[in-house]
Design a protein around this motif. Sequence first.
Motif, short mmCIF file in Angstrom:
data_model
loop_
_atom_site.label_atom_id
_atom_site.label_comp_id
_atom_site.label_asym_id
_atom_site.label_seq_id
_atom_site.Cartn_x
_atom_site.Cartn_y
_atom_site.Cartn_z
N MET A 1 -20.82 123.95 -3.59
CA MET A 1 -20.61 125.08 -4.49
C MET A 1 -19.53 126.01 -3.55
N ASP A 2 -18.78 126.56 -4.33
CA ASP A 2 -17.76 127.37 -3.86
C ASP A 2 -17.80 128.72 -4.53
N TYR A 3 -17.82 129.72 -3.54
CA TYR A 3 -17.94 131.14 -4.02
C TYR A 3 -16.76 131.91 -3.73
N ASN A 28 -17.07 138.37 16.02
CA ASN A 28 -16.06 137.21 15.56
C ASN A 28 -16.85 136.61 14.09
N LEU A 29 -15.98 136.20 13.02
CA LEU A 29 -16.49 135.37 12.02
C LEU A 29 -16.81 134.15 12.37
N VAL A 30 -17.79 133.64 11.86
CA VAL A 30 -18.34 132.42 11.97
C VAL A 30 -17.66 131.61 10.72
N MET A 31 -16.69 130.77 11.12
CA MET A 31 -15.78 130.31 9.99
C MET A 31 -16.48 128.91 9.36
N ALA A 32 -17.49 128.29 10.07
CA ALA A 32 -17.99 127.05 9.62
C ALA A 32 -19.32 126.75 10.26
N GLY A 33 -20.11 126.01 9.65
CA GLY A 33 -21.19 125.57 10.31
C GLY A 33 -21.84 124.40 9.51
N GLU A 34 -22.87 123.88 9.80
CA GLU A 34 -23.46 122.36 9.07
C GLU A 34 -23.01 122.42 7.85
N ASN A 35 -23.49 123.43 7.05
CA ASN A 35 -23.30 123.08 5.65
C ASN A 35 -22.66 124.15 4.99
N PHE A 36 -21.70 124.83 5.61
CA PHE A 36 -20.98 126.00 4.92
C PHE A 36 -19.62 125.98 5.69
N ALA A 37 -18.55 126.72 5.01
CA ALA A 37 -17.35 127.00 5.58
C ALA A 37 -16.98 128.55 4.83
N LEU A 38 -16.36 129.42 5.66
CA LEU A 38 -15.94 130.83 5.39
C LEU A 38 -14.55 130.69 5.44
N GLN A 39 -13.82 131.28 4.57
CA GLN A 39 -12.44 131.48 4.67
C GLN A 39 -11.99 132.88 4.45
N HIS A 67 -11.26 140.13 0.15
CA HIS A 67 -11.85 138.74 -0.37
C HIS A 67 -12.12 137.76 0.92
N ALA A 68 -13.27 136.91 0.47
CA ALA A 68 -13.42 135.73 1.26
C ALA A 68 -13.72 134.58 0.20
N ASN A 69 -13.69 133.33 0.85
CA ASN A 69 -14.11 132.35 0.03
C ASN A 69 -15.06 131.54 0.91
N PHE A 70 -16.12 131.21 0.14
CA PHE A 70 -17.21 130.72 1.03
C PHE A 70 -17.70 129.41 0.23
N ARG A 71 -17.61 128.22 1.15
CA ARG A 71 -18.14 126.97 0.51
C ARG A 71 -19.45 126.47 1.21
N LEU A 72 -20.32 126.38 0.27
CA LEU A 72 -21.87 126.12 0.75
C LEU A 72 -22.11 124.73 0.23
N LEU A 73 -22.24 123.67 1.10
CA LEU A 73 -22.58 122.15 1.02
C LEU A 73 -24.10 121.94 0.66
N THR A 92 -6.45 130.96 -11.50
CA THR A 92 -5.42 130.37 -10.26
C THR A 92 -5.76 131.07 -9.19
N PRO A 93 -6.52 130.49 -8.46
CA PRO A 93 -6.81 131.00 -7.12
C PRO A 93 -5.65 131.14 -6.15
N LEU A 94 -5.41 132.08 -5.37
CA LEU A 94 -4.14 132.14 -4.24
C LEU A 94 -4.47 131.26 -3.22
N VAL A 95 -5.65 131.05 -2.81
CA VAL A 95 -5.98 130.22 -1.70
C VAL A 95 -7.17 129.24 -2.34
N VAL A 96 -6.97 128.17 -2.03
CA VAL A 96 -8.17 126.87 -2.54
C VAL A 96 -8.71 126.03 -0.97
N TRP A 97 -9.59 125.55 -1.46
CA TRP A 97 -10.16 124.55 -0.51
C TRP A 97 -9.52 123.52 -0.34
N PHE A 98 -9.27 122.37 0.51
CA PHE A 98 -8.70 121.28 0.45
C PHE A 98 -9.70 119.98 0.65
#
Length: 98
Positions: A1-3, A28-39, A67-73, A92-98
């Motif tokens: 899920m993307d937030y 420091n920002l924790v940008m990724a983990g086992e079940n998430f990614a932060l932008q 702003h920040a994007n948070f992807r939770l797996l 139309t988000p200015l930044v998206v996940w690939f």
Amino acid sequence: MDYYIKSDTRKGLMAALAAAGLIDGEGNLVMAGENFALQYLGKLYDPPIVDEFGVELAPAQLCTGWHANFRLLSGDLPDVLRPLVMKTPPTTPLVVWF
């Protein structure tokens, strides 16, 4: 899920990310983990309006907030981030996940 996360201030966004465990002991920002990614995005600008010839009709406009994007797996969104989730995601988000 993307937030799509948004706070009125940088301080508010960083405090929420810290409370969610997304800032390490060194600040420091924790940008990724086992079940998430932060932008982390910070301030965003809507692009300028241009005509069919590329002539700028209106300059880029600063968007409100930080702003920040948070992807939770898997798992649940940290409670501290829930109030910052944009109720209406950008069409139309200015930044998206690939």
